[in-house]
Design an enzyme around this catalytic site. Structure first.
Site, PDB file in Angstrom:
ATOM      1  N   ASN A   2     118.750 -15.819  21.567  1.00 30.02           N
ATOM      2  CA  ASN A   2     117.724 -15.676  22.599  1.00 30.02           C
ATOM      3  C   ASN A   2     117.884 -16.856  23.548  1.00 30.02           C
ATOM      4  OD1 ASN A   2     116.175 -17.908  21.594  1.00 30.02           O
ATOM      5  ND2 ASN A   2     115.151 -16.577  20.111  1.00 30.02           N
ATOM      6  N   ASN A  32     111.675 -13.773  10.590  1.00 30.96           N
ATOM      7  CA  ASN A  32     112.855 -14.409  11.190  1.00 30.96           C
ATOM      8  C   ASN A  32     112.424 -15.512  12.134  1.00 30.96           C
ATOM      9  OD1 ASN A  32     112.908 -13.606  14.213  1.00 30.96           O
ATOM     10  ND2 ASN A  32     112.357 -11.733  13.151  1.00 30.96           N
ATOM     11  N   LYS A  40      97.039 -32.206   3.944  1.00 29.01           N
ATOM     12  CA  LYS A  40      96.183 -32.651   5.051  1.00 29.01           C
ATOM     13  C   LYS A  40      96.126 -31.607   6.157  1.00 29.01           C
ATOM     14  CE  LYS A  40      96.256 -37.677   5.206  1.00 29.01           C
ATOM     15  NZ  LYS A  40      96.701 -38.801   6.062  1.00 29.01           N
ATOM     16  N   TYR A  89     119.128  -8.782  22.978  1.00 28.99           N
ATOM     17  CA  TYR A  89     119.577 -10.168  22.774  1.00 28.99           C
ATOM     18  C   TYR A  89     120.829 -10.451  23.586  1.00 28.99           C
ATOM     19  CZ  TYR A  89     116.246 -11.199  19.150  1.00 28.99           C
ATOM     20  OH  TYR A  89     115.078 -11.461  18.490  1.00 28.99           O
ATOM     21  N   LYS A 102     111.918  -4.038  24.356  1.00 29.40           N
ATOM     22  CA  LYS A 102     111.826  -5.448  24.767  1.00 29.40           C
ATOM     23  C   LYS A 102     113.221  -6.039  24.874  1.00 29.40           C
ATOM     24  CE  LYS A 102     110.165  -8.964  22.018  1.00 29.40           C
ATOM     25  NZ  LYS A 102     109.026  -9.497  21.230  1.00 29.40           N
ATOM     26  N   MET A 103     113.412  -6.875  25.881  1.00 28.70           N
ATOM     27  CA  MET A 103     114.699  -7.551  26.074  1.00 28.70           C
ATOM     28  C   MET A 103     114.477  -9.044  26.304  1.00 28.70           C
ATOM     29  SD  MET A 103     115.551  -6.288  29.972  1.00 28.70           S
ATOM     30  CE  MET A 103     116.661  -7.620  30.436  1.00 28.70           C
ATOM     31  N   LYS A 104     115.521  -9.825  26.006  1.00 26.57           N
ATOM     32  CA  LYS A 104     115.478 -11.266  26.228  1.00 26.57           C
ATOM     33  C   LYS A 104     115.799 -11.570  27.687  1.00 26.57           C
ATOM     34  CE  LYS A 104     114.631 -12.008  21.962  1.00 26.57           C
ATOM     35  NZ  LYS A 104     113.293 -12.471  21.557  1.00 26.57           N
ATOM     36  N   ASP A 126     111.130 -11.277  27.165  1.00 29.00           N
ATOM     37  CA  ASP A 126     110.815 -12.393  26.254  1.00 29.00           C
ATOM     38  C   ASP A 126     111.665 -13.615  26.601  1.00 29.00           C
ATOM     39  OD1 ASP A 126     110.113 -14.022  24.161  1.00 29.00           O
ATOM     40  OD2 ASP A 126     110.702 -12.633  22.570  1.00 29.00           O
ATOM     41  N   ASN A 180     111.181 -16.641  25.056  1.00 28.43           N
ATOM     42  CA  ASN A 180     111.276 -17.516  23.878  1.00 28.43           C
ATOM     43  C   ASN A 180     110.961 -18.985  24.183  1.00 28.43           C
ATOM     44  OD1 ASN A 180     113.253 -15.071  22.928  1.00 28.43           O
ATOM     45  ND2 ASN A 180     112.136 -16.010  21.231  1.00 28.43           N
ATOM     46  N   GLU A 193     106.648 -12.388  27.858  1.00 24.77           N
ATOM     47  CA  GLU A 193     106.424 -13.026  26.553  1.00 24.77           C
ATOM     48  C   GLU A 193     106.944 -14.451  26.486  1.00 24.77           C
ATOM     49  OE1 GLU A 193     107.325 -10.544  23.191  1.00 24.77           O
ATOM     50  OE2 GLU A 193     108.001 -12.224  21.971  1.00 24.77           O
ATOM     51  N   GLU A 253     103.847 -16.212  18.664  1.00 26.34           N
ATOM     52  CA  GLU A 253     104.709 -16.101  17.480  1.00 26.34           C
ATOM     53  C   GLU A 253     105.068 -17.469  16.910  1.00 26.34           C
ATOM     54  OE1 GLU A 253     108.123 -14.165  19.649  1.00 26.34           O
ATOM     55  OE2 GLU A 253     109.292 -15.651  18.551  1.00 26.34           O
ATOM     56  N   ASP A 300     102.458 -14.261  13.652  1.00 26.05           N
ATOM     57  CA  ASP A 300     103.218 -13.546  12.614  1.00 26.05           C
ATOM     58  C   ASP A 300     102.700 -14.029  11.263  1.00 26.05           C
ATOM     59  OD1 ASP A 300     105.064 -12.704  10.705  1.00 26.05           O
ATOM     60  OD2 ASP A 300     106.812 -13.150  11.956  1.00 26.05           O
ATOM     61  N   HIS A 358     104.505 -10.534  15.767  1.00 24.65           N
ATOM     62  CA  HIS A 358     105.951 -10.763  15.772  1.00 24.65           C
ATOM     63  C   HIS A 358     106.520 -10.453  14.391  1.00 24.65           C
ATOM     64  CE1 HIS A 358     109.133 -13.717  14.576  1.00 24.65           C
ATOM     65  NE2 HIS A 358     109.625 -13.507  15.778  1.00 24.65           N
ATOM     66  N   GLU A 360     105.683  -5.186  16.135  1.00 27.82           N
ATOM     67  CA  GLU A 360     107.057  -5.250  16.638  1.00 27.82           C
ATOM     68  C   GLU A 360     107.993  -4.465  15.711  1.00 27.82           C
ATOM     69  OE1 GLU A 360     108.431  -9.298  17.175  1.00 27.82           O
ATOM     70  OE2 GLU A 360     110.059  -8.596  18.474  1.00 27.82           O
ATOM     71  N   SER A 361     109.129  -4.053  16.245  1.00 30.29           N
ATOM     72  CA  SER A 361     110.154  -3.398  15.427  1.00 30.29           C
ATOM     73  C   SER A 361     111.521  -3.840  15.932  1.00 30.29           C
ATOM     74  CB  SER A 361     110.023  -1.877  15.563  1.00 30.29           C
ATOM     75  OG  SER A 361     111.044  -1.230  14.847  1.00 30.29           O
ATOM     76  N   TYR A 362     112.451  -4.096  15.005  1.00 31.73           N
ATOM     77  CA  TYR A 362     113.821  -4.459  15.388  1.00 31.73           C
ATOM     78  C   TYR A 362     114.771  -3.387  14.853  1.00 31.73           C
ATOM     79  CZ  TYR A 362     111.880  -9.279  15.449  1.00 31.73           C
ATOM     80  OH  TYR A 362     111.135 -10.411  15.649  1.00 31.73           O
TER      81      TYR A 362
HETATM   82  O1  LIG Z   1     114.287 -13.985  19.212  1.00 33.67           O
HETATM   83  C1  LIG Z   1     113.389 -14.310  18.437  1.00 33.67           C
HETATM   84  O2  LIG Z   1     113.246 -15.464  18.010  1.00 33.67           O
HETATM   85  C2  LIG Z   1     112.409 -13.272  18.025  1.00 33.67           C
HETATM   86  C3  LIG Z   1     111.371 -13.066  19.046  1.00 33.67           C
HETATM   87  O3  LIG Z   1     111.126 -13.839  19.921  1.00 33.67           O
HETATM   88  C4  LIG Z   1     110.592 -11.829  19.020  1.00 33.67           C
HETATM   89  O4  LIG Z   1     110.839 -10.986  18.172  1.00 33.67           O
HETATM   90  O5  LIG Z   1     109.708 -11.696  19.856  1.00 33.67           O
HETATM   91 MG   LIG Z   2     109.314 -13.328  21.032  1.00 34.71          MG
END
Ligand SMILES: O=C([O-])CC(=O)C(=O)O
Ligand SMILES: [Mg+2]
Length: 393
Positions: free
Chosen positions: A19, A52, A98, A153, A179-181, A218, A220, A244, A270, A297, A327, A346-348
């Protein structure tokens, strides 16, 4: 109730993807098996893993959290109705910790918490989504959950055509939102990076019939305020489903500034790992309860016991649980989404296997999915994941 046995292992969850912030070439996950005896001759083994994005935590588990869990008394982990009490187990695991500074400890506790909820539902002979609806909602679970396909990705040599092909595969699988990076060209002058990303985004939006509302992007957490605002100005007319993690996840004041300038939905959370971090976001991040999306998450953030506190905190601040879309793309959060009435999950479809993804034989239709009815979280109904978990106990 008695903790009879706890086993842990470290497994790879690595791949050649990246990412805007990290690559996943060395990513690992902790997996645990927790066996419970209920004193009436029943035994159940629950399983957990840490989603993840954060690495396996074998040291924290071995040195602190597993010994505290195995050292619990019957009274600490038994509910008044006789069921297993993950809330009591959580308190025992967090003794002598703590406040503040959550770091990787929230991952170690989250892994064990997932296994405890799996075992609690198995001991009652019900799926976790039903146990949650019965215990905390006082009403039926949702019949289906909204899910979206996360991917897009960066990958060496992957151009716009391959990105569009990937998204097309998700549509063919039954997802309608993807969703895309973006933001993955650090060092490139902002103007050029933006032009490159807009070409990628426009190609995907074209595949989606021109409907920007079916695409999430996204970052990140890669951008500072200037880049986030520059992208925001270009993205705003596209009316995307959400923008995102545009900013550092803990920089709340900067989110508030962005939210004054970007009207469509923003998603983040996330990388917030406690109810208190979530509350700081709600208090100071300027997010809008009528549109923005919260992605805490539970597997990374002290588990469902803490997530229940987060939902309570949100309600006190006027936020509906429907604003949450966790997430992680895992079955644990999917059970929580259906059982507690979140906005979805979310789903991958193509990454983070076998931890991402849902039970076999539960197809996605119009971006919605049904739950299996087997007791627990449903890991036994996901053959690729079960192959990793089954030998652990
Ligand atoms: O690429 C990642 O670390 C995962 C991520 O952000 C997502 O699933 O939204
Ligand atoms: Mg994300």
């Amino acid at each position: 109730m008695r903790i009879a046995d706890v086993k842990q292992a470290v497994v790879p969850i690595s791949s050649a993807i990246a990412n805007a912030y990290i690559d996943f070439s060395k990513m690992t996950a902790s997996v645990v098996a927790v066996t419970i005896e209920d004193g009436a001759g029943r035994r159940a083994t629950g399983y957990g893993f840490n989603s993840n994005g954060r690495y396996a935590q074998p040291g924290l588990l071995a040195e602190r959290f597993i010994p505290r869990l195995t050292g619990t008394t019957e009274a600490e982990i038994t509910r008044t109705d006789g069921g297993l009490d993950p809330v009591g187990a959580w308190a025992a695991m967090m003794k002598n910790e703590k406040p503040g500074g959550h770091g990787d400890r929230s991952v170690a506790v989250g892994v064990l918490d997932m296994a405890l909820w799996d075992a609690a539902a198995k001991l009652e002979g019900v799926p976790l989504w039903k146990l949650l609806a019965d215990r905390y909602r006082g009403g039926p679970a949702d019949e289906t959950a909204w899910v979206y396909a996360a991917g897009g990705y960066y990958h060496p040599g992957k151009g716009v055509d391959a990105l569009v092909e990937e998204m097309k595969r998700y549509l063919d699988m039954g997802y309608s939102t993807v969703k895309m990076k973006i933001g993955g060209a650090p060092g490139t002058p902002l103007k050029e990076a933006l032009a490159e990303d807009m070409a990628r985004i426009e190609a995907v939006v074209k595949l989606l019939g021109g409907e920007g509302s079916r695409l999430c992007v996204d970052v990140n957490g890669r951008f500072g305020l200037h880049a986030a605002l520059t992208y925001a100005a270009a993205l705003q007319p596209m009316n995307l489903r959400w923008y995102e993690e545009p900013l550092d996840p803990l920089d709340f004041a900067t989110h508030a500034t962005l939210a004054e300038h970007y009207l469509p939905p923003i998603a983040t959370g996330e990388n917030l790992f406690s109810m208190l971090d979530a509350r700081n976001l709600i208090r100071h991040g300027g997010l809008r309860p009528d549109r923005d999306i919260l992605q805490f998450d539970p597997a990374l953030s002290y588990g469902l016991v803490e997530y229940l506190r987060t939902l309570e905190m949100m309600a006190a601040h006027g936020w509906s649980p429907r604003r949450c879309v966790p997430h992680g793309g895992h079955q644990f959060a999917l059970n929580i989404a259906v059982g507690l009435g979140l906005g979805g999950n979310e789903s991958y479809p193509e990454v983070f296997a076998p931890f991402g993804g849902f039970a076999d034989d539960t197809p996605v239709t119009d971006s919605r999915i049904r739950m299996p009815t087997i007791p627990g979280i449903g890991f036994e109904a996901k053959s690729a994941l079960w192959a990793v978990l089954k030998d652990l106990a």
